[in-house]
Each structure stands twice: as C-alpha cells, then as structure tokens.
Scaffold this active site. Structure first.
Site, PDB file in Angstrom:
ATOM      1  N   HIS A 139       0.852  -1.199   0.000  1.00 14.34           N
ATOM      2  CA  HIS A 139       0.000   0.000   0.000  1.00 14.34           C
ATOM      3  C   HIS A 139       0.889   1.252   0.000  1.00 14.34           C
ATOM      4  O   HIS A 139       0.686   2.163  -0.802  1.00 14.34           O
ATOM      5  CB  HIS A 139      -0.926  -0.010   1.210  1.00 14.34           C
ATOM      6  CG  HIS A 139      -1.599   1.310   1.467  1.00 14.34           C
ATOM      7  ND1 HIS A 139      -2.602   1.802   0.660  1.00 14.34           N
ATOM      8  CD2 HIS A 139      -1.389   2.251   2.420  1.00 14.34           C
ATOM      9  CE1 HIS A 139      -2.980   2.992   1.126  1.00 14.34           C
ATOM     10  NE2 HIS A 139      -2.255   3.295   2.185  1.00 14.34           N
ATOM     11  N   ASP A 165       6.952  21.331 -26.521  1.00 19.85           N
ATOM     12  CA  ASP A 165       6.820  19.968 -25.992  1.00 19.85           C
ATOM     13  C   ASP A 165       7.872  19.859 -24.902  1.00 19.85           C
ATOM     14  O   ASP A 165       8.514  20.848 -24.542  1.00 19.85           O
ATOM     15  CB  ASP A 165       7.071  18.923 -27.093  1.00 19.85           C
ATOM     16  CG  ASP A 165       6.475  17.556 -26.738  1.00 19.85           C
ATOM     17  OD1 ASP A 165       6.682  17.108 -25.605  1.00 19.85           O
ATOM     18  OD2 ASP A 165       5.786  16.961 -27.592  1.00 19.85           O
ATOM     19  N   TRP A 170       7.042   0.056   3.895  1.00 16.07           N
ATOM     20  CA  TRP A 170       7.542   0.733   2.682  1.00 16.07           C
ATOM     21  C   TRP A 170       8.955   1.263   2.896  1.00 16.07           C
ATOM     22  O   TRP A 170       9.679   1.532   1.962  1.00 16.07           O
ATOM     23  CB  TRP A 170       6.593   1.840   2.221  1.00 16.07           C
ATOM     24  CG  TRP A 170       6.803   3.171   2.866  1.00 16.07           C
ATOM     25  CD1 TRP A 170       6.379   3.557   4.101  1.00 16.07           C
ATOM     26  CD2 TRP A 170       7.497   4.302   2.325  1.00 16.07           C
ATOM     27  NE1 TRP A 170       6.775   4.841   4.352  1.00 16.07           N
ATOM     28  CE2 TRP A 170       7.450   5.328   3.288  1.00 16.07           C
ATOM     29  CE3 TRP A 170       8.154   4.554   1.107  1.00 16.07           C
ATOM     30  CZ2 TRP A 170       8.031   6.586   3.070  1.00 16.07           C
ATOM     31  CZ3 TRP A 170       8.735   5.809   0.909  1.00 16.07           C
ATOM     32  CH2 TRP A 170       8.668   6.792   1.882  1.00 16.07           C
ATOM     33  N   SER A 223      12.901   5.788 -14.066  1.00 17.68           N
ATOM     34  CA  SER A 223      11.842   6.584 -14.682  1.00 17.68           C
ATOM     35  C   SER A 223      11.829   7.994 -14.093  1.00 17.68           C
ATOM     36  O   SER A 223      11.747   8.986 -14.829  1.00 17.68           O
ATOM     37  CB  SER A 223      10.501   5.887 -14.459  1.00 17.68           C
ATOM     38  OG  SER A 223       9.451   6.796 -14.575  1.00 17.68           O
ATOM     39  N   SER A 224      11.947   8.079 -12.775  1.00 20.35           N
ATOM     40  CA  SER A 224      11.918   9.398 -12.132  1.00 20.35           C
ATOM     41  C   SER A 224      13.094  10.252 -12.573  1.00 20.35           C
ATOM     42  O   SER A 224      12.948  11.454 -12.797  1.00 20.35           O
ATOM     43  CB  SER A 224      11.987   9.263 -10.620  1.00 20.35           C
ATOM     44  OG  SER A 224      10.811   8.720 -10.135  1.00 20.35           O
ATOM     45  N   HIS A 245      13.113  11.819   3.331  1.00 25.53           N
ATOM     46  CA  HIS A 245      12.533  13.105   3.721  1.00 25.53           C
ATOM     47  C   HIS A 245      12.340  14.038   2.533  1.00 25.53           C
ATOM     48  O   HIS A 245      11.254  14.578   2.344  1.00 25.53           O
ATOM     49  CB  HIS A 245      13.239  13.787   4.883  1.00 25.53           C
ATOM     50  CG  HIS A 245      12.337  14.837   5.441  1.00 25.53           C
ATOM     51  ND1 HIS A 245      11.281  14.533   6.252  1.00 25.53           N
ATOM     52  CD2 HIS A 245      12.243  16.152   5.188  1.00 25.53           C
ATOM     53  CE1 HIS A 245      10.586  15.621   6.490  1.00 25.53           C
ATOM     54  NE2 HIS A 245      11.146  16.629   5.864  1.00 25.53           N
ATOM     55  N   GLU A 252      11.807  13.093  -0.324  1.00 30.29           N
ATOM     56  CA  GLU A 252      10.693  12.450  -1.038  1.00 30.29           C
ATOM     57  C   GLU A 252       9.344  13.006  -0.580  1.00 30.29           C
ATOM     58  O   GLU A 252       8.431  13.207  -1.381  1.00 30.29           O
ATOM     59  CB  GLU A 252      10.768  10.939  -0.815  1.00 30.29           C
ATOM     60  CG  GLU A 252       9.555  10.144  -1.295  1.00 30.29           C
ATOM     61  CD  GLU A 252       9.435  10.093  -2.799  1.00 30.29           C
ATOM     62  OE1 GLU A 252      10.466  10.273  -3.480  1.00 30.29           O
ATOM     63  OE2 GLU A 252       8.315   9.881  -3.300  1.00 30.29           O
ATOM     64  N   TYR A 301       8.763  15.941   0.303  1.00 29.55           N
ATOM     65  CA  TYR A 301       8.557  17.231  -0.363  1.00 29.55           C
ATOM     66  C   TYR A 301       8.418  17.071  -1.862  1.00 29.55           C
ATOM     67  O   TYR A 301       7.786  17.903  -2.519  1.00 29.55           O
ATOM     68  CB  TYR A 301       9.675  18.202   0.022  1.00 29.55           C
ATOM     69  CG  TYR A 301       9.556  18.562   1.479  1.00 29.55           C
ATOM     70  CD1 TYR A 301       8.540  19.418   1.893  1.00 29.55           C
ATOM     71  CD2 TYR A 301      10.349  17.977   2.431  1.00 29.55           C
ATOM     72  CE1 TYR A 301       8.364  19.703   3.228  1.00 29.55           C
ATOM     73  CE2 TYR A 301      10.179  18.257   3.776  1.00 29.55           C
ATOM     74  CZ  TYR A 301       9.180  19.120   4.168  1.00 29.55           C
ATOM     75  OH  TYR A 301       8.989  19.389   5.490  1.00 29.55           O
ATOM     76  N   SER A 354      -1.357  26.866  -5.797  1.00 26.89           N
ATOM     77  CA  SER A 354      -0.999  28.258  -6.062  1.00 26.89           C
ATOM     78  C   SER A 354      -1.532  28.749  -7.406  1.00 26.89           C
ATOM     79  O   SER A 354      -1.541  29.951  -7.658  1.00 26.89           O
ATOM     80  CB  SER A 354       0.524  28.433  -6.045  1.00 26.89           C
ATOM     81  OG  SER A 354       1.041  28.016  -4.816  1.00 26.89           O
ATOM     82  N   HIS A 373      15.129  13.041  11.865  1.00 25.37           N
ATOM     83  CA  HIS A 373      13.980  13.170  12.766  1.00 25.37           C
ATOM     84  C   HIS A 373      12.999  12.012  12.597  1.00 25.37           C
ATOM     85  O   HIS A 373      12.065  11.892  13.359  1.00 25.37           O
ATOM     86  CB  HIS A 373      13.277  14.538  12.615  1.00 25.37           C
ATOM     87  CG  HIS A 373      12.505  14.737  11.356  1.00 25.37           C
ATOM     88  ND1 HIS A 373      12.307  15.970  10.791  1.00 25.37           N
ATOM     89  CD2 HIS A 373      11.873  13.870  10.550  1.00 25.37           C
ATOM     90  CE1 HIS A 373      11.587  15.847   9.696  1.00 25.37           C
ATOM     91  NE2 HIS A 373      11.317  14.583   9.533  1.00 25.37           N
ATOM     92  N   HIS A 374      13.243  11.152  11.588  1.00 26.38           N
ATOM     93  CA  HIS A 374      12.413   9.949  11.454  1.00 26.38           C
ATOM     94  C   HIS A 374      12.937   8.823  12.330  1.00 26.38           C
ATOM     95  O   HIS A 374      12.376   7.739  12.330  1.00 26.38           O
ATOM     96  CB  HIS A 374      12.404   9.475  10.002  1.00 26.38           C
ATOM     97  CG  HIS A 374      11.749  10.443   9.072  1.00 26.38           C
ATOM     98  ND1 HIS A 374      10.409  10.400   8.780  1.00 26.38           N
ATOM     99  CD2 HIS A 374      12.247  11.486   8.379  1.00 26.38           C
ATOM    100  CE1 HIS A 374      10.118  11.376   7.942  1.00 26.38           C
ATOM    101  NE2 HIS A 374      11.207  12.055   7.686  1.00 26.38           N
ATOM    102  N   THR A 411       6.887  27.055   5.644  1.00 27.23           N
ATOM    103  CA  THR A 411       5.575  26.453   5.415  1.00 27.23           C
ATOM    104  C   THR A 411       4.478  27.408   5.871  1.00 27.23           C
ATOM    105  O   THR A 411       3.464  27.579   5.192  1.00 27.23           O
ATOM    106  CB  THR A 411       5.460  25.104   6.151  1.00 27.23           C
ATOM    107  OG1 THR A 411       6.655  24.364   5.929  1.00 27.23           O
ATOM    108  CG2 THR A 411       4.283  24.309   5.660  1.00 27.23           C
ATOM    109  N   LYS A 424       3.865  30.096   3.355  1.00 26.39           N
ATOM    110  CA  LYS A 424       3.030  29.682   2.229  1.00 26.39           C
ATOM    111  C   LYS A 424       1.550  29.726   2.596  1.00 26.39           C
ATOM    112  O   LYS A 424       0.722  30.226   1.832  1.00 26.39           O
ATOM    113  CB  LYS A 424       3.419  28.266   1.777  1.00 26.39           C
ATOM    114  CG  LYS A 424       4.838  28.180   1.270  1.00 26.39           C
ATOM    115  CD  LYS A 424       5.133  26.846   0.633  1.00 26.39           C
ATOM    116  CE  LYS A 424       4.527  26.762  -0.731  1.00 26.39           C
ATOM    117  NZ  LYS A 424       5.423  27.216  -1.786  1.00 26.39           N
ATOM    118  N   ARG A 444       1.808   1.373  14.996  1.00 29.47           N
ATOM    119  CA  ARG A 444       1.372   1.162  13.622  1.00 29.47           C
ATOM    120  C   ARG A 444       1.823  -0.229  13.168  1.00 29.47           C
ATOM    121  O   ARG A 444       2.595  -0.894  13.847  1.00 29.47           O
ATOM    122  CB  ARG A 444       1.963   2.243  12.712  1.00 29.47           C
ATOM    123  CG  ARG A 444       3.462   2.230  12.647  1.00 29.47           C
ATOM    124  CD  ARG A 444       4.005   3.484  12.008  1.00 29.47           C
ATOM    125  NE  ARG A 444       3.857   3.455  10.559  1.00 29.47           N
ATOM    126  CZ  ARG A 444       4.683   4.096   9.715  1.00 29.47           C
ATOM    127  NH1 ARG A 444       5.678   4.818  10.183  1.00 29.47           N
ATOM    128  NH2 ARG A 444       4.491   4.038   8.433  1.00 29.47           N
TER     129      ARG A 444
END
Lengths: 525, 367, 157
Positions: A76, A105, A141, A168-169, A252, A254, A256, A267, A301-302, A327, A330, A449
């Site tokens: 998931h 293009d 994950w 791909s990315s 991290h 990722e 963002y 925006s 921090h994770h 943040t 924004k 979790r």
C-alpha cells in the site's frame, strides 16, 4: 483526462489504437498516460488499504493472517507513493509545463515516452510479488534492514521495481529541468514563471539529488541478501542503522517531492477563483526553495528512537522546527490571496480550500512531532500514520483533484458536472476526516502502527476509521464516474471556463488545447 | 460507534482519562512529555483558529455572490516580514522546554539498577544486570491464548497486552534499560513511562525511567519486526521496594531450582514433556503446534529433512539459525531446553526418528 | 524566426532559429551546481561505508551531462534560406553538421505537401529531381506562409 484533440488541419496521422499510446512522444498524450496509470495504481493501493482497514475493523484476526497484513501495509505504501501520487504530478507536469511556459513539448520527447513506459512493468513486478513463494515484501515501505534479509523472492522483485521506478523518475526529472530551463518562451523569465512550473523545477532537482541514494540503499539490501556483503549486518561489521540514515536521506526530500508540486497546483487554483493575483509570489518561490534545502538537513527526525547523541537530537529538532517558518509563509500567502478577493467555489476551489485547511492540520501535527521528546513518545504509533495521511492525502491528493477539475476543460474541451464534483468534494472531505482524525487519538493512546490486531481500548476508534475508509474509497470510484462522464458526454467547455485563470494555457491557447501547442514560442510581455 | 458520541462530548474530564490524549504519565519524563505536548498543541490550536478565522471571514464576506470586487494587491513587505519573524520566536518558545527534556531523557547516568531487554522474534528476554535483583533472567511471552485472538473465546481485559513474566521494578528508583536484539529491529515501548527505544541487533542502546506509583504499565513492540510484530507486548510491574525485595528472593530461588545438572541423563518421556512446553513457547508461532508450519516462509517440521535426518545437524540448526531466513538462533535457551525441544521435534507428529538428545550433547555442539 | 524580405543584395532571406532560454554559461552553472551537490552527498555516504550510492550518482550525472550536451550542441541550430540573383541558397546547421545547398533560381521548385506522415506539412525545394527539406523550426502555418512567399520571389526573377 482523455484528450479530445482538435484536428486543426484535418491531416493528422497517428498510429492508431494501442500503438499510438505506446509510441507517442507528445507531452499531452504522455501526461494523459501518467494520469490514468496513477489513477489505476490509486485504486490498487486503495483496495490494499481497505484490506488493512477490514482486518482492523475489530480486535482479533478475522480477514487476513499477520504476514499478509504486513505485505499489504508495505505494498500500500510503495504503490501509493511511487505508483499513484508521484506519477499523478508527473502527469500534470507533462500536460502543463510546456503549455504554461510556452514550450512546444518536453525537451526530450522520446525519453519522455520511455520514462512513462518503465512504470507499468515496475508496477507489475510489485503486484506479481504477491504471488511468488513467500509473498510480497513485508518490511514496510521503508524496507528497514535487517528484516529485509529474512524475506523471500518478493523482496527481490520489489528491489527491481524500485530501481525501475527510480530510473523513470530520473529521466523524467532531467526532462523537466531541461524543458523549464531551455524551452521557456522569450520573455518568460524565471520570476514570471507560474508557480506550478517553479515548484516542479525544485521537485525535479530534489529527485535528481536523492534518487541515486535510494537506488544505492536497495542495491545494498540486495547484495546483503544474496552476495554476502554486510552493509547492514552487525555480525559482519555493518550497521542496521546506516540503512535508516540512507533511506531517510532519500525519504525526507521524497516527502517534499510529493508535497511541493501540490503547492504548485494550489498556487494556480486559489488565485484563479479569488480573481486576484497570488499574494507574495517572490516569497512563495523563496519559501519553496528553503523548504527544499531544509529537507536535506532533517532526515534523522524519522529515527530519534534508534538512539543518537543528544547534540544530534537537538540539531535535527531545531532544523525540523525551522521548516515551520517557510511552510507558514506559504499558508499565510494563500490565505492573503483569498483575502479581499472575489471568491467563487467551484470544485477545484473547494479542493484547494480543503487542501489548505487539512494540510495545515497535517503541518501542525508535524510541528508536534518535531518536538523530539513528543516524537519519541509518538514514533511508530498511529499518530504518525494520521499525520502523514493528512499531508499526503489531504495535501497531495486533494491538490491533484483540484488540478484535475481545474484543467479538465482545457485538456478535453468538456466540463465536468459541477453538482457531482461538489458531492465528490464533500464526501471525500468528510470520509477523510472520519478515517484519519480518530487515528490521532489511537496514536496518543499508544497504538503502534503496522499491527494486525490490537488491544480492546483501541476498538471503537479503529471501527470508526474503517467505516470512514470504505466511504472514502467509494467516493473515489464516484470520482472516476465524474471524469468519464465529463469526457464522454460533458457539456462543451467555454474558451475560458475560469475567468480568473491567467496563465498561458488559458490566455493564449484555445480550449481544448490543440495537440501541438506553442510550436513557435509566444512572446511574453 | 460510541466513539463518535464521545468525540463530540469530550469534556475536560475525558482529557485526563487519556482517551483523546497521551496516557496518564507515570514517570517524570512522561510528565514532561505530556506537558510539552499540551503546550505545543495549545499554541497550534490558537494559531490554527487565528489563521482560519481570516480564511472563513474571507469565504463569507469576500465572495463574488455577495458582490465583492477583487482587490488587486499582491504583496506587502511589512506583513510578509512580520509573519516570517513571529513564528520564529514562537518556535524558540517551544524549543526551550523541549531542549531541557531531551537532555533529561538522554541522561542515563547513575542508575539504581540496570536491566537488559533483548528482543527476539517474537518475545522479550530480560536480564537484571545491576542493582537489587542482579542475576535474575527470564523470557517474557505473550500470555493471550490463541483462542482469544482467533475469536473462539471472548477477549480478556488485557487482550494482547499481557505476558507470562512481567518486568518487575521498584517504584522511585532510576531503572536503566539496555536494549538489543537477536534478529531484527524491535523497539521497547512503555507509553505511560515515556520510554521508547529501538532494539538493534549487534548494538546496545539505553534509556531510563523512574516509575512514580505502583502499578502495571503496558506497552508493545513499536518497530515492525515481522509476522508477529503485534504480539510481543511489554509489561512493567512497578511495586513498593519491600515487595520488590520479596519478588527478587522468589525469583532467585525459582531460578536456582531450575538449574539442572548438565550431565543428567533424561528419559524420552521427560524430554518429550519438557520439549512440548519449550516448543509451544518458542517454535509454535511459526511452525505451529501441529508441526505443519506455514510454508514457504515457515517450513513444516512434520516430515522435514532436518527433523528426520542426523540429529547433530538438527541441533546445530536450532543453535545457530539459518541465514537469510526467519529462522533465528535459539542459543539463548538452556542445554536442557534445547535437548528437549529437538527430541520433541524428532518424535512428534509423523516424525519417528526414535533417538533422543541429551543436554550434554547440546553443550558439546555449542561453540 | 527572423525574416528579411528586402536585403541589400538578397531578394529574400529568412533565418529560423530554435528558441533557447538558457545561456551556455547558465547551463554550466546549473550542471556544476547539481554535480557538486550530488557528489557531496554520495561521497559523504561512501565515507560512511555506503559506497554503492556513488556509481548510481555517477551514472545519473552522466545522463544529465549528455542531456545538457545535446541541448548545447543544438543551441546554435538554425536554417537560413537566401534568394539572391540567380541562386537560392539553403544553409542548415544541426549540431556540428553544416549543410549548404545551392540551387539555380530558375529551376528551383517549392514543394509543400502533407506526406510526412506525422500530421505536419512538409516544405522543400526541388531541383533536378532532388528535394531538400526546410523549416524544421517553423510551424505548419509558417511553412505555408513561407512557401507562398518563396514561390512569389522565385517567380519574380
């Protein structure tokens, strides 16, 4: 999202049928492919979420066994992050970046085709992994070592899938950066670019910086599994915590990579329906860039609970708290854009306001989690699950919905049904909160979790959450119906369906956008 | 659905009952965490209400349908500087108390006692290393019967949060917990005591707590560790120092009694009886009580090549585990336990090896 | 597209360039910045023992380099058609390749058809049974306009 192309000259020749889509190098076709692919994956990942929530409906094991439960949480996560959200925003990038910056293009159309067609095989690998001996990867994950070493062949398939998705990315990012930098129309200087284009420039850069880190991490997992290396094996002189440092150095930014294009869409939408220019354009650009820079400095921090020196905990806490400043800027800018505007509330605006409201809640629970002692208490509990679903679903997904409703008329030349769109918004909004708000309470009370069964005091909130999840899932099937209805039999869209939208695709191109747009660049005054 | 009613009826009283908040704190650190969380939460709620009252005011008053004309301003340097600087100071206000708590949490020096918690898939092992009770050592398994999990029996009060041997500690003493793991990552978490520390194979980490009141504090493994991650709870029983001394005496005498003469020769019946118990406590989670396992991840023992082949190879596999699979090393078990469980596996279900393993043989195979 | 109808010596001259919004210096700067950050990240991890990130970062930087190289090679691309006296000159620069064709004005023929197969029109000059295509950087509409102008200019000799 299916493009109905205007046949300007009546001389258009494409390979027909499936081959047209396999061979296409047109940015609009490829954008469409990305969007449909991501929606398919969204449904697949959604079914997995519902399997998880069915098992958690009541205490006790009823639906699946614990091992399969872990496979579901893992897939998931992987499918939603890499298969649904990221491709959705790449789809928007493909459609919109050339049209918004006045380019004909993407810079490398053939590479664009490859970066899309790498995705379906990767997705297939992930799904096939469910059926190989030992089942799919079941390590979450985050794929933490050394649990990954114990898993079966499904883990290897996952590693290959991650490699393909990464390729791909990277190709997509190189394409996007080159397009934005080199193919802007004359006069479209950097500080005139629509914010959506800006956010994608920053996102593509983040991808380029961190994708090799992920590729390295999964490669080391692979060699630890099969080739006797000991990167993450303490017995051989390695360190399991090193994997976490590497993973979150990727992970991290990722976060963002997912959030920043969402900021871009919002925006565009909020000023359009406020009939007022975006407040603080310059500070938006700087705020987004600082968020991107800070995202490289906060990965640990994770992982406060792995045990790190007190100085490290303090550094990561201060750096993380600092992200609240840009943040906040924004959010204030978006609210100031609405202030004294002339607001209307069509579906895209509703989703943008929903985004603003719920994303801010996710931001505040992020601030709560940035306080190291509180994070240690809440780490790996449902509070974290609630927090990142507020950021990813209410953040990224809501903004993707806003984007689809906003640009659908431009893409297809047809309007969606406004009443149904509003229904979709309210159902999504309500069921989202029913599903995830109560998970804050579960986490505060200490429910970990990734567990398939739980103690009795968590029972009622889990039941509420499961009911919400099914409602949320069904609302998204309804979304599919709305989009198909619009494409098949929607009313013809006026040339400018949104009077406040003022970017190039609205002001200088007909509706629907022609198959080839801006073959010679427009001149921006 | 009772929860929905509770959700909206949440009065001040229910906050204290931890239904919508952190568990009631029972240690100085947990209290600090609780207060920090409340502080940050209150500040966030105030800012949230402030910001969004502007938004909702605009939604009501500045809408086109009431005829509001859009202003065209799009920047204001003063305002932008203010709303960049003010949050910065609010953050400093939060960071200051948080820093103090972090420093206190990390201070594991001068403990009154030290307990090592070793994580296994899927149970905890505890060794009292220092202080009163030194030398006590035991395993702590989930005590909830399978029938409750599968739903054939009603679930008990402490469903999934109960163990056979809780960690007993005296109140008011600084207890240092060392964590490590035998196989994969785990985490030792007891929310009411404000403790969560990952257990990492090959490394030792530490944390500490001081229970303020006698009571039973329950937690769970907090880091995904495979199939039965949800089934390895932690129970800490904090008791008055006198009761603790009593417990230590009992635990020591029990431990003394269970030490067996390493050269004792067991009969098949003795080994089978002990083996069945050891198997149920250590092996049955994967290989199942029926010996059928859950192939392919957890192979069947019933008729397996190992359980019907040479016994030395069988003992060695159990002693050192099998690389790159979920089969961990069980060298932490005693020679007698290992001898019994191997004998049990070789002579149960359809297996009829007919031989028996003596503790001395296991001892010889240990390296 | 720059178009001069009345040059001093030429009767008609048209230069079509591709649009490029980033200077060569800008490209260098961007590439060096990305390279420096990626190298710092992967070197840091290599020092921490995770060297397999380095080759991936290296491969990615190579891909980015090639992409930028391709852009740089084609930054100066242009096509120019000049009609003067009795000559029609077609010059085209594509990367490092410069091709120049000269035609006799009396025999040159302007071809405009839809036979390209990709939905675009094709503009070419035909001379002695040989065709040279022109107008890569033009839109269909512009190709049609140019074809018309050319036919007039050539005929007016």
């Amino acid at each position: 999202m299916e493009a109905v192309h205007a046949h300007e000259h009546g001389h258009e020749h494409h390979p027909s049928g499936i081959m047209r889509w396999v061979t296409t190098t047109n940015h609009k076709d490829i954008g469409t492919l990305y969007l449909w692919f991501s929606f398919t994956m969204f449904m697949v990942g959604g079914v997995m979420a519902l399997i998880i929530r069915s098992e958690l409906f009541q205490p006790g094991l009823q639906v699946v066994n614990p091992d399969f439960f872990n496979q579901m949480t893992t897939l998931h996560g992987l499918i939603m992050v890499f298969g649904a959200i990221m491709p959705a925003f790449v789809g928007f990038a493909n459609w919109q970046i050339p049209m918004m910056s006045g380019a004909p293009d993407m810079a490398f159309p053939r590479m664009n085709n490859w970066s899309f067609w790498l995705l379906p095989p990767a997705a297939l690998l992930l799904i096939i992994s469910l059926f190989v001996p030992g089942g799919a990867a079941a390590a979450g994950w985050t794929l933490y070592a050394p649990l990954t070493v114990q898993l079966g062949m499904g883990m290897d398939l996952t590693i290959f899938a991650v490699h393909i998705l990464g390729m791909s990315s990277i190709m997509g990012s190189i394409n996007i950066i080159t397009t934005i930098l080199n193919l802007r129309a004359p006069g479209m200087n950097m500080m005139k670019m629509p914010l959506f284009v800006w956010t994608w420039l920053i996102t593509a850069y983040l991808l380029i910086a961190v994708m090799p880190v992920l590729a390295g991490a999964v490669t080391m997992t692979l060699t630890d599994r099969h080739f006797g290396t000991h990167f993450f094996n303490a017995a051989g002189g390695g360190d399991p915590v090193l994997f976490q440092h590497i993973f979150w150095f990727f992970g991290h930014p990722e976060v963002y990579i997912i959030a920043i294009p969402a900021f871009g869409v919002v925006s565009q939408v909020i000023p359009a329906f406020s009939r007022k220019p975006l407040f603080g354009y310059t500070s938006m650009v700087y705020a987004t860039s600082s968020i991107a820079i800070l995202s490289f400095l906060v990965w640990a921090h994770h992982m406060y609970t792995v045990g790190m020196p007190v100085q490290a905990q303090l550094f990561y806490m201060y750096a993380t708290m600092l992200i609240a400043v840009p943040t906040g800027v924004k959010v204030f800018n978006w609210v100031a854009t609405m202030w004294k505007g002339s607001l209307t509330f069509e579906t895209p605006m509703l989703f943008a306001i929903g985004f603003l409201f719920l994303f801010t809640m996710g931001g505040f629970s992020g601030l709560v989690l940035s306080i190291t002692p509180v994070d240690i208490q809440l780490h790996d509990t449902y509070y974290v699950v609630a927090h990142f679903h507020y950021v990813m679903v209410a953040g990224a997904l809501f903004s993707a919905f806003a984007g689809v409703y906003f640009w659908l008329p431009k893409w297809t030349g047809r309007m969606y049904d406004e009443t149904l769109g509003k229904w979709h918004f309210w159902l999504t909004m309500i069921f989202f909160n029913v599903t995830f708000f109560v998970q804050h309470f579960l986490g505060l009370a200490g429910m970990p979790r990734r567990i398939p069964d739980y103690a009795l005091q968590f029972a009622d909130f889990n039941m509420i959450s499961s009911i919400g999840a099914f409602g949320f899932g069904l609302s998204q099937v309804f979304f599919l119906y709305i989009v198909l209805k619009a494409i098949r039999s929607g009313e013809k869209s006026p040339e400018r369906p949104w009077e406040g939208a003022d970017t190039l695709e609205w002001t200088m191109l007909p509706t629907p956008a022609p198959y080839h747009s801006f073959e010679t660049p427009p001149v921006i005054k | 659905m009772a929860g929905i009613g509770m959700l909206f009826g949440a009065a001040g009283a229910s906050w204290a009952q931890s239904r919508y908040n952190l568990q009631p704190p029972q240690s100085p650190i947990a209290t600090q965490i609780y207060d920090l969380h409340m502080l940050v939460l209150v500040i966030c709620v105030i800012i949230f209400v402030g910001v969004f009252s502007f938004m909702f005011y605009a939604i009501v008053k500045h809408r086109k349908s009431v005829g509001h004309k859009a202003a065209q301003f799009h920047e204001n340097t003063t305002v932008e500087i203010i709303w960049t600087v003010i949050p910065f100071f609010i953050l400093i206000g939060m960071a200051y108390p948080a820093t103090k708590t972090i420093i206190a949490m990390k201070d594991t020096s001068t403990p009154d006692m030290t307990i090592k918690a070793t994580a296994y898939q899927w149970k905890w092992g505890y060794d009292y290393l220092n202080g009163e009770g030194e030398g006590i050592s035991f395993f702590s398994n989930l005590a909830t019967p399978k029938a409750q999990i599968e739903g054939s029996r009603p679930k008990g009060q402490s469903y999934l949060l109960e163990v056979d041997n809780p960690v007993v500690v005296p109140v008011g003493r600084k207890v240092r917990i060392l964590t490590t793991a035998n196989d994969v990552l785990h985490a030792w978490m007891v929310p009411a005591l404000g403790v969560k520390q990952d257990a990492i194979p090959g490394f030792i980490r530490d944390t500490w707590f001081k229970a303020e009141k006698p009571g039973t504090y329950r937690g769970q493994c907090a880091e995904l560790c495979g199939k039965d991650h949800g089934f390895m709870p932690i129970v800490v029983e904090a008791v008055e120092p006198e009761k603790y001394a009593q417990w230590v005496a009992e635990a020591k005498s029990k431990q003394g009694a269970s030490v067996v003469d390493p050269n004792k020769q067991f009969t098949l019946a003795e080994l089978m009886a002990l083996g069945e118990k050891v198997f149920a406590g250590n092996c049955a989670v994967c290989h199942l009580a029926s010996g059928k396992g859950m192939p392919p991840a957890f192979p069947a023992l019933n008729g397996s090549k190992v359980a019907t082949g040479p016994k030395d190879a069988h003992v060695k596999l159990v002693l050192s585990g099998k690389a790159n699979t979920a089969m961990a090393s069980f060298k932490q078990l005693s020679d007698a336990d290992l001898a019994a469980v191997v004998t049990y596996e070789r002579n149960s279900w359809g297996n009829k090896a007919g031989d028996l393993v003596q503790p001395a043989e296991v001892k010889a195979l240990r390296k | 597209m720059e178009c001069t109808g009345r040059g001093l010596s030429a009767d008609f001259s048209l230069t079509a360039k591709r649009n490029d919004s980033l200077s060569a210096a800008g490209r260098h700067l961007v590439f060096c910045f990305i390279l420096a950050v990626s190298f710092a990240i992967s070197l840091g991890f290599a020092l921490a023992g995770a060297w397999p990130i380095l080759p991936f970062a290296g491969a990615e930087m190579l891909a980015l380099y090639l992409a930028f190289q391709y852009v740089a090679r084609h930054a100066g691309d242009y096509e120019r058609i000049t009609v003067e006296d009795e000559r029609v000159v077609l010059e085209s620069v594509d990367g490092a390749r410069t091709v120049r064709h000269e035609f006799n004005r009396r025999w040159a023929q302007v071809v405009l058809d839809w036979a390209r197969g990709d939905g675009h029109c094709r503009l070419a000059l035909r001379y002695c049974g040989r065709e040279v295509e022109f107008g890569r950087h033009l839109t269909d509409a512009e190709r049609e306009a140019v074809a018309q102008r050319l036919r007039q200019t050539i005929r007016n000799y």
